[in-house]
Motif scaffolding. Structure first.
Motif, PDB file in Angstrom:
ATOM      1  N   PRO A  86     -34.079  -0.001  72.306  1.00 13.44           N
ATOM      2  CA  PRO A  86     -33.493  -1.147  71.599  1.00 13.44           C
ATOM      3  C   PRO A  86     -32.501  -0.715  70.523  1.00 13.44           C
ATOM      4  CG  PRO A  86     -35.768  -0.811  70.932  1.00 13.44           C
ATOM      5  CD  PRO A  86     -35.526   0.099  72.094  1.00 13.44           C
ATOM      6  N   VAL A  87     -31.448  -1.533  70.354  1.00 14.76           N
ATOM      7  CA  VAL A  87     -30.392  -1.257  69.388  1.00 14.76           C
ATOM      8  C   VAL A  87     -30.268  -2.461  68.460  1.00 14.76           C
ATOM      9  CG1 VAL A  87     -27.934  -0.772  69.052  1.00 14.76           C
ATOM     10  CG2 VAL A  87     -29.156   0.225  70.997  1.00 14.76           C
ATOM     11  N   GLY A  88     -30.033  -2.189  67.185  1.00 12.63           N
ATOM     12  CA  GLY A  88     -29.838  -3.265  66.222  1.00 12.63           C
ATOM     13  C   GLY A  88     -31.149  -3.838  65.724  1.00 12.63           C
ATOM     14  N   GLU A  89     -31.069  -5.072  65.201  1.00 15.04           N
ATOM     15  CA  GLU A  89     -32.229  -5.737  64.624  1.00 15.04           C
ATOM     16  C   GLU A  89     -32.817  -6.747  65.612  1.00 15.04           C
ATOM     17  OE1 GLU A  89     -33.558  -4.950  61.786  1.00 15.04           O
ATOM     18  OE2 GLU A  89     -32.024  -3.429  61.377  1.00 15.04           O
ATOM     19  N   PRO A  90     -34.147  -6.914  65.594  1.00 15.15           N
ATOM     20  CA  PRO A  90     -34.763  -7.896  66.488  1.00 15.15           C
ATOM     21  C   PRO A  90     -34.498  -9.324  66.027  1.00 15.15           C
ATOM     22  CG  PRO A  90     -36.414  -6.953  65.036  1.00 15.15           C
ATOM     23  CD  PRO A  90     -35.138  -6.191  64.787  1.00 15.15           C
ATOM     24  N   ASP A  91     -34.669 -10.260  66.898  1.00 17.72           N
ATOM     25  CA  ASP A  91     -34.507 -11.673  66.580  1.00 17.72           C
ATOM     26  C   ASP A  91     -35.564 -12.085  65.558  1.00 17.72           C
ATOM     27  OD1 ASP A  91     -35.217 -14.708  67.153  1.00 17.72           O
ATOM     28  OD2 ASP A  91     -33.162 -14.381  67.835  1.00 17.72           O
ATOM     29  N   GLU A  92     -35.158 -12.829  64.541  1.00 21.00           N
ATOM     30  CA  GLU A  92     -36.083 -13.197  63.470  1.00 21.00           C
ATOM     31  C   GLU A  92     -37.207 -14.104  63.965  1.00 21.00           C
ATOM     32  OE1 GLU A  92     -33.880 -14.903  60.319  1.00 21.00           O
ATOM     33  OE2 GLU A  92     -32.819 -13.030  59.794  1.00 21.00           O
ATOM     34  N   GLU A  93     -36.926 -14.955  64.945  1.00 21.51           N
ATOM     35  CA  GLU A  93     -37.929 -15.893  65.421  1.00 21.51           C
ATOM     36  C   GLU A  93     -38.838 -15.283  66.485  1.00 21.51           C
ATOM     37  OE1 GLU A  93     -36.033 -19.410  66.732  1.00 21.51           O
ATOM     38  OE2 GLU A  93     -35.247 -19.936  64.750  1.00 21.51           O
ATOM     39  N   THR A  94     -38.247 -14.611  67.456  1.00 21.23           N
ATOM     40  CA  THR A  94     -39.033 -14.081  68.576  1.00 21.23           C
ATOM     41  C   THR A  94     -39.461 -12.642  68.376  1.00 21.23           C
ATOM     42  OG1 THR A  94     -37.054 -13.357  69.790  1.00 21.23           O
ATOM     43  CG2 THR A  94     -37.825 -15.628  70.154  1.00 21.23           C
ATOM     44  N   GLY A  95     -38.748 -11.922  67.518  1.00 21.71           N
ATOM     45  CA  GLY A  95     -39.070 -10.513  67.320  1.00 21.71           C
ATOM     46  C   GLY A  95     -38.625  -9.632  68.466  1.00 21.71           C
ATOM     47  N   GLU A  96     -37.799 -10.156  69.372  1.00 21.73           N
ATOM     48  CA  GLU A  96     -37.344  -9.390  70.535  1.00 21.73           C
ATOM     49  C   GLU A  96     -35.921  -8.891  70.316  1.00 21.73           C
ATOM     50  OE1 GLU A  96     -37.767 -11.892  73.899  1.00 21.73           O
ATOM     51  OE2 GLU A  96     -39.969 -11.865  73.877  1.00 21.73           O
ATOM     52  N   TYR A  97     -35.632  -7.775  70.974  1.00 19.43           N
ATOM     53  CA  TYR A  97     -34.285  -7.198  70.901  1.00 19.43           C
ATOM     54  C   TYR A  97     -33.423  -7.784  72.019  1.00 19.43           C
ATOM     55  CZ  TYR A  97     -36.058  -3.704  67.635  1.00 19.43           C
ATOM     56  OH  TYR A  97     -36.611  -3.074  66.550  1.00 19.43           O
ATOM     57  N   SER A  98     -32.144  -7.941  71.703  1.00 18.67           N
ATOM     58  CA  SER A  98     -31.199  -8.472  72.685  1.00 18.67           C
ATOM     59  C   SER A  98     -30.280  -7.392  73.250  1.00 18.67           C
ATOM     60  CB  SER A  98     -30.350  -9.589  72.062  1.00 18.67           C
ATOM     61  OG  SER A  98     -29.645  -9.100  70.921  1.00 18.67           O
ATOM     62  N   GLU A  99     -30.187  -6.262  72.570  1.00 15.48           N
ATOM     63  CA  GLU A  99     -29.312  -5.195  73.038  1.00 15.48           C
ATOM     64  C   GLU A  99     -30.114  -3.909  73.203  1.00 15.48           C
ATOM     65  OE1 GLU A  99     -25.978  -4.727  70.478  1.00 15.48           O
ATOM     66  OE2 GLU A  99     -25.248  -6.782  70.742  1.00 15.48           O
ATOM     67  N   PHE A 100     -29.741  -3.150  74.262  1.00 15.31           N
ATOM     68  CA  PHE A 100     -30.463  -1.916  74.550  1.00 15.31           C
ATOM     69  C   PHE A 100     -29.472  -0.810  74.894  1.00 15.31           C
ATOM     70  CE2 PHE A 100     -33.204  -5.457  75.636  1.00 15.31           C
ATOM     71  CZ  PHE A 100     -34.419  -5.113  75.075  1.00 15.31           C
ATOM     72  N   GLU A 101     -29.874   0.379  74.588  1.00 14.68           N
ATOM     73  CA  GLU A 101     -29.086   1.558  74.982  1.00 14.68           C
ATOM     74  C   GLU A 101     -29.866   2.271  76.085  1.00 14.68           C
ATOM     75  OE1 GLU A 101     -27.856   5.925  73.188  1.00 14.68           O
ATOM     76  OE2 GLU A 101     -28.230   4.249  71.811  1.00 14.68           O
ATOM     77  N   GLU A 102     -29.187   2.551  77.198  1.00 13.06           N
ATOM     78  CA  GLU A 102     -29.830   3.203  78.323  1.00 13.06           C
ATOM     79  C   GLU A 102     -29.760   4.715  78.150  1.00 13.06           C
ATOM     80  OE1 GLU A 102     -28.175   1.819  81.962  1.00 13.06           O
ATOM     81  OE2 GLU A 102     -29.128  -0.147  81.827  1.00 13.06           O
ATOM     82  N   ARG A 103     -30.921   5.340  77.995  1.00 10.79           N
ATOM     83  CA  ARG A 103     -30.990   6.785  77.847  1.00 10.79           C
ATOM     84  C   ARG A 103     -31.476   7.394  79.157  1.00 10.79           C
ATOM     85  NH1 ARG A 103     -34.385   8.572  72.905  1.00 10.79           N
ATOM     86  NH2 ARG A 103     -36.118   7.926  74.246  1.00 10.79           N
ATOM     87  N   ASP A 104     -30.682   8.281  79.713  1.00 14.76           N
ATOM     88  CA  ASP A 104     -31.004   8.890  80.999  1.00 14.76           C
ATOM     89  C   ASP A 104     -32.206   9.826  80.845  1.00 14.76           C
ATOM     90  OD1 ASP A 104     -31.133  10.093  83.468  1.00 14.76           O
ATOM     91  OD2 ASP A 104     -28.979  10.412  83.651  1.00 14.76           O
ATOM     92  N   VAL A 105     -33.289   9.493  81.551  1.00 14.50           N
ATOM     93  CA  VAL A 105     -34.498  10.334  81.518  1.00 14.50           C
ATOM     94  C   VAL A 105     -34.902  10.720  82.936  1.00 14.50           C
ATOM     95  CG1 VAL A 105     -35.380   9.395  79.341  1.00 14.50           C
ATOM     96  CG2 VAL A 105     -35.936   8.248  81.490  1.00 14.50           C
ATOM     97  N   THR A 106     -33.909  10.779  83.825  1.00 16.83           N
ATOM     98  CA  THR A 106     -34.199  11.081  85.224  1.00 16.83           C
ATOM     99  C   THR A 106     -34.865  12.452  85.357  1.00 16.83           C
ATOM    100  OG1 THR A 106     -32.250   9.814  85.886  1.00 16.83           O
ATOM    101  CG2 THR A 106     -33.223  11.282  87.529  1.00 16.83           C
ATOM    102  N   PRO A 107     -36.087  12.514  85.911  1.00 17.77           N
ATOM    103  CA  PRO A 107     -36.761  13.804  86.052  1.00 17.77           C
ATOM    104  C   PRO A 107     -36.313  14.514  87.326  1.00 17.77           C
ATOM    105  CG  PRO A 107     -38.184  12.077  86.833  1.00 17.77           C
ATOM    106  CD  PRO A 107     -36.925  11.401  86.346  1.00 17.77           C
ATOM    107  N   GLU A 108     -36.738  15.762  87.456  1.00 15.51           N
ATOM    108  CA  GLU A 108     -36.471  16.461  88.705  1.00 15.51           C
ATOM    109  C   GLU A 108     -37.418  15.930  89.791  1.00 15.51           C
ATOM    110  OE1 GLU A 108     -36.848  20.617  88.112  1.00 15.51           O
ATOM    111  OE2 GLU A 108     -35.214  20.749  86.624  1.00 15.51           O
ATOM    112  N   ASN A 109     -37.022  16.156  91.034  1.00  7.46           N
ATOM    113  CA  ASN A 109     -37.836  15.738  92.178  1.00  7.46           C
ATOM    114  C   ASN A 109     -38.147  14.240  92.149  1.00  7.46           C
ATOM    115  OD1 ASN A 109     -38.002  18.411  93.138  1.00  7.46           O
ATOM    116  ND2 ASN A 109     -39.765  18.823  91.799  1.00  7.46           N
ATOM    117  N   THR A 110     -37.115  13.457  91.849  1.00 10.22           N
ATOM    118  CA  THR A 110     -37.323  12.001  91.852  1.00 10.22           C
ATOM    119  C   THR A 110     -37.701  11.477  93.227  1.00 10.22           C
ATOM    120  OG1 THR A 110     -34.944  11.740  92.180  1.00 10.22           O
ATOM    121  CG2 THR A 110     -35.775  11.543  89.919  1.00 10.22           C
ATOM    122  N   SER A 111     -37.184  12.112  94.259  1.00 10.22           N
ATOM    123  CA  SER A 111     -37.491  11.660  95.614  1.00 10.22           C
ATOM    124  C   SER A 111     -38.969  11.850  95.939  1.00 10.22           C
ATOM    125  CB  SER A 111     -36.634  12.398  96.636  1.00 10.22           C
ATOM    126  OG  SER A 111     -36.859  13.796  96.566  1.00 10.22           O
TER     127      SER A 111
END
Length: 404
Positions: free
Chosen positions: A66-91
């Motif tokens: 999550p990026v930025g501040e959460p929504d004041e009412e719901t507490g949920e984030y609206s924006e996300f940063e995708e971090r590549d965590v692809t492991p080896e041997n995914t297949s």
């Protein structure tokens, strides 16, 4: 690794083509399942997203930070940063999860396809082949890849289930069977999901439904199929007896004769398909009294009195027709009441205190040979006393001898 991943995408495409399922739907479902698996395997702090390259089959895993501040009412984030965590041997990890996931996807997609194809065919008559039987239901093969369930549950133990098999029927492997589609389970509906539904065929068929008789007559009687003869009503006790009321749109056509056929050939075919269940075809009538009298066939009815307000029909039959009109354990009367929709009370002409067969009609000599007094009150009620020797009347009504 790329070669193995490419094999995975090829395998998915072949599976989709074989099962006639949208390949992109399979891939999307697999991505959703793999995302949950990788969250657990990689012990991620946040949710994961998995993408499978549609061309190469390469698998990529991203953690949604999550990026930025959460929504004041719901507490949920609206924006996300995708971090590549692809492991080896995914297949390898994908292959471990793919088997059960794909099986679930194929099953759900197949059931969805069957639902879309057969949901509009409820009420249709189909011919299938018996595959196997269990104590609770019989599996009927409709065609390759499509099976139906003919339930015959013990309703005392499973009141929420169904029993669609007549008590006199038992099926053998590879037996050909005509059945009526009565329901198709919606795989997306949780509210109507039955116990163990995922392992049971989505199509439910019946051999007890009254419309099974309707469809069988449509096959055997061209006049019904063409709409010249109409089936107005059906009352059925599966495996034992049924009554069918028919009418004709052409005044010169006998609807009962058309359904029975030459020497009973048409109705015989229906009876044979129903495993010798007795089928009575009767003439429908707009006149309730005539309709009720016809419905009690084969018994001969002397008189029918209709109470329109209470929807009640009082039927008078000759003494020798009483047992025939009522039927074994009341079956004939019960079916006649269901067929007509009228509450039917059946009485004999000599029953104590009951109306005579014909109201306001003098009793003939041969009508008094039953030994009862011939006196009839103004209300149409016959005296319950026995007549005196050599007389038509009892001692109380002996004065009628002088009036005669």
């Amino acid at each position: 690794m790329a070669e193995e991943e490419y094999s995975l995408i090829e395998a998915l495409q072949m599976l989709a083509h074989e099962r006639k399922i949208d390949e992109f739907y399979i891939i999307e479902r697999l991505e959703e399942s793999l995302a949950k698996s990788y969250e657990r395997i990689l012990d991620l702090e946040y949710d994961a997203r998995v993408t499978i390259d549609r061309q190469t089959g390469n698998i990529y895993v991203y953690e949604l930070v999550p990026v930025g501040e959460p929504d004041e009412e719901t507490g949920e984030y609206s924006e996300f940063e995708e971090r590549d965590v692809t492991p080896e041997n995914t297949s390898r990890i994908a292959a471990q999860n793919a088997k059960s996931v794909i099986a679930s996807i194929v099953r759900d997609a197949t059931r969805k396809g069957i639902y879309e194809e057969f949901s509009d065919r409820v009420g249709d008559l189909i011919t299938g082949t018996v595959l196997q039987g269990t104590p609770d239901f019989t599996i009927v093969k409709i065609r390759d890849g499509v099976e139906a369930e003919l339930p015959h549950y013990d309703l005392k133990r499973y009141p929420q289930e169904r029993n669609e098999r007549p008590n006199n029927e038992h099926y053998r492997h590879n037996q050909r069977l005509k059945v009526l589609i009565i329901d198709v389970r919606d795989p997306s509906s949780e509210a109507t999901r039955a116990k163990g539904e995922q392992t049971r065929p989505p199509i439910i068929v019946s051999r007890t439904h009254p419309d099974l008789i309707r469809r069988l007559f449509e096959i055997e009687v061209p006049e019904i199929y063409d709409g010249i003869v109409e089936i107005k009503s059906i009352a059925r006790e599966p495996g034992a007896r049924s009554k069918v009321a028919v009418s004709s749109r052409e005044p010169n056509l006998d609807p009962v004769g058309a359904c029975v056929g030459p020497k009973g050939s048409r109705v015989r075919m229906v009876v044979e398909e129903l495993r010798n269940e007795r089928v009575d075809v009767i003439q429908w009538s707009e006149d309730p009294a005539e309709y009720v009298a016809n419905a009690l066939s084969p018994a001969r009815v002397s008189n029918v009195t209709i109470d329109v307000d209470n929807h009640y029909a009082t039927v008078i039959v000759p003494d020798d027709q009483l047992s025939l009109a009522i039927g074994k354990e009341g079956q004939n009367a019960r079916l006649a009441a269901r067929l007509t929709g009228w509450h039917i009370d059946i009485k004999s002409t000599s029953f104590s205190g009951e109306p005579l067969a014909l109201e306001n009609t003098l009793i003939e000599e041969d009508e008094t040979e039953d030994g009862f007094c011939a006196f009839v009150s103004e209300d149409g009620v016959r005296c319950r006393n026995h007549a005196r020797p050599d007389s038509k009347y009892c001692g109380v009504h002996a004065f009628c001898e002088d009036e005669d």
